[in-house]
Design an enzyme around this catalytic site. Sequence first.
Site, short mmCIF file in Angstrom:
data_model
loop_
_atom_site.label_atom_id
_atom_site.label_comp_id
_atom_site.label_asym_id
_atom_site.label_seq_id
_atom_site.Cartn_x
_atom_site.Cartn_y
_atom_site.Cartn_z
N GLY A 269 0.78 -1.23 0.00
CA GLY A 269 0.00 0.00 0.00
C GLY A 269 0.81 1.28 0.00
O GLY A 269 0.25 2.37 -0.12
N ALA A 270 2.14 1.18 0.09
CA ALA A 270 2.96 2.41 0.14
C ALA A 270 2.81 3.22 -1.14
O ALA A 270 2.65 4.44 -1.12
CB ALA A 270 4.42 2.06 0.39
N ASP A 272 0.28 3.12 -3.20
CA ASP A 272 -1.10 3.63 -3.28
C ASP A 272 -1.26 4.87 -2.41
O ASP A 272 -1.96 5.82 -2.77
CB ASP A 272 -2.09 2.55 -2.84
CG ASP A 272 -1.92 1.26 -3.64
OD1 ASP A 272 -1.60 1.35 -4.84
OD2 ASP A 272 -2.10 0.17 -3.07
#
Length: 334
Positions: A269-270, A272
Amino acid sequence: MASSAVPNGGSGSSSLIVSFGEMLIDFVPTVSGVSLAEAPGFLKAPGGAPANVAIAVARLGGKAAFVGKLGDDEFGHMLAGILKENGVIGDGINFDKGARTALAFVTLKADGDREFMFYRNPSADMLLQPEELNLELIRSAKVFHYGSISLIVEPCRSAHLKAMQEAKDAGALLSYDPNLRLPLWPSAEEAREQILSIWDKAEIIKVSDVELEFLTGSDKIDDASALSLWHDNLKLLLVTLGEKGCRYYTKGFHGSVEAFHVKAVDTTGAGDSFVGALLTKIVDDQSVLEDEARLREVLKFANACGAITTTKKGAIPALPAEADALSLINSSSQ
């Protein structure tokens, strides 16, 4: 106030960012650094890059909507509930009675990097049909963001192409993060071909260093390699480099912005989070893309959001609020 350094604070963002694509459940081992077979148990973590971006935007005070399809099952309704709880507009969500919500088992290796195993045969997100799209919602987007997983099979591919065209015709800025997941594609060649098939439509493109190597066929992560992906419609090309920060390219200038150093637990998720932060900051004022000093401030903010997201397991629980990012920026500049 420290936040004045960041153009257009997220809390004032009023224009709509629509994310299109998949939302699924990641099953993450309770213990890091083991293979899937060795994992003693799993935690369920909602995910899917376009959905993560939508929640990242909402958490930073932006206005976000998600368009996609979930299974008409407990997991699907749970995911729709998570979007709603996080303030994401859910008017673009469809439910499929015949197919399940997608699942992915994600192993966190000892270095925090990931391995994936997907359960999609087919999953609900793959079955979104063009006629099921909420066109009114899509046409009201100021920014329309998408990945490439929705290009893998029909009917979702046609739905993706239609949604993209409708958004573009209505004046939206098109934002593309290919988010390469090779195990989902029939072959690497097919992945490269399809990812590039919509390349020249996007006005903002973000790729990771690994995706840059994959798409160019070169093992060099340099300006020449990145600029080989440039096209005339592009306003901003970004290459994220993990703990080395990011590089940016526009028609008029290019450069790099350093990362923030944190203790990474899970990189999920970094990217995103980075994209959500960027889009939140430019949605109401795209002139930032032509002003290098302001763009660098925005990318610094996006880097801070990406860094914070690596400090907890799972993407969505780790996505920061604006105050978290500003706090990291301020503590790093002391």
